[in-house]
Scaffold this motif. Structure first.
Motif, mmCIF file in Angstrom:
data_model
loop_
_atom_site.group_PDB
_atom_site.id
_atom_site.type_symbol
_atom_site.label_atom_id
_atom_site.label_comp_id
_atom_site.label_asym_id
_atom_site.label_seq_id
_atom_site.Cartn_x
_atom_site.Cartn_y
_atom_site.Cartn_z
ATOM 1 N N ARG A 50 5.420 5.976 12.066
ATOM 2 C CA ARG A 50 4.975 5.217 13.407
ATOM 3 C C ARG A 50 5.297 3.714 13.064
ATOM 4 N NH1 ARG A 50 2.383 6.998 17.366
ATOM 5 N NH2 ARG A 50 1.670 8.827 16.399
ATOM 6 N N ASN A 51 5.921 3.191 13.930
ATOM 7 C CA ASN A 51 6.121 1.779 14.023
ATOM 8 C C ASN A 51 4.921 1.023 14.244
ATOM 9 O OD1 ASN A 51 6.892 -0.668 14.571
ATOM 10 N ND2 ASN A 51 8.753 -0.274 15.673
ATOM 11 N N PRO A 52 4.709 0.251 13.164
ATOM 12 C CA PRO A 52 3.437 -0.404 13.289
ATOM 13 C C PRO A 52 3.391 -1.626 14.346
ATOM 14 C CG PRO A 52 4.596 -0.893 11.529
ATOM 15 C CD PRO A 52 5.346 -0.156 12.040
ATOM 16 N N ARG A 53 4.221 -1.923 14.720
ATOM 17 C CA ARG A 53 4.275 -3.087 15.754
ATOM 18 C C ARG A 53 4.017 -2.412 17.136
ATOM 19 N NH1 ARG A 53 8.813 -7.537 15.258
ATOM 20 N NH2 ARG A 53 7.442 -8.152 13.768
ATOM 21 N N THR A 54 4.976 -1.349 17.421
ATOM 22 C CA THR A 54 4.935 -0.790 18.691
ATOM 23 C C THR A 54 4.033 0.516 19.087
ATOM 24 O OG1 THR A 54 6.930 0.406 18.363
ATOM 25 C CG2 THR A 54 7.258 -1.697 19.239
ATOM 26 N N GLY A 55 3.720 1.195 17.851
ATOM 27 C CA GLY A 55 3.053 2.376 17.721
ATOM 28 C C GLY A 55 4.035 3.588 18.197
ATOM 29 N N ALA A 56 5.086 3.402 18.298
ATOM 30 C CA ALA A 56 6.272 4.465 18.905
ATOM 31 C C ALA A 56 6.556 5.349 17.367
ATOM 32 C CB ALA A 56 7.576 3.821 19.261
ATOM 33 N N SER A 57 6.920 6.551 17.712
ATOM 34 C CA SER A 57 7.176 7.390 16.968
ATOM 35 C C SER A 57 8.538 7.549 16.317
ATOM 36 C CB SER A 57 6.814 8.898 17.153
ATOM 37 O OG SER A 57 5.405 9.101 17.443
#
Length: 90
Positions: A61-68
């Motif tokens: 998970r991208n910590p900045r955007t929350g995208a998988s």
């Protein structure tokens, strides 16, 4: 301890010049890298074993955007300490 401090310690311990100790350390690290790249294990009795482990692909998970995001499988270098090294530390 960083690389230059290690070279100084090797030179003092082996009673050789710092330049020779640096070349020896670089050569040893190069040989270990090449062996691991081929998939071989490098065992130094009493010290430990360098080997290649496998890390499976996974979803992160991208910590900045929350995208998988998909994280690729990878080969990673690993080290297993030998009994003599463990005993020397404890």
């Amino acid at each position: 301890m960083n690389k230059s401090e290690l070279i100084d310690a090797i030179a003092t311990s082996a009673d050789i010049s710092k330049a020779a100790a640096g070349r020896a350390l670089d050569a040893a690290m190069d040989v270990v890298k090449k062996a691991l790249k081929k998939g071989d294990m490098v065992t130094l009795v009493g010290f430990g074993t360098f080997y290649v482990g496998k890390r499976a692909a996974r979803t992160g998970r991208n910590p900045r955007t929350g995208a998988s995001i998909k994280i690729k499988a990878a080969k990673v270098p690993k080290f297993r300490a030998g009994k003599a090294l463990k005993d020397a530390i404890n």
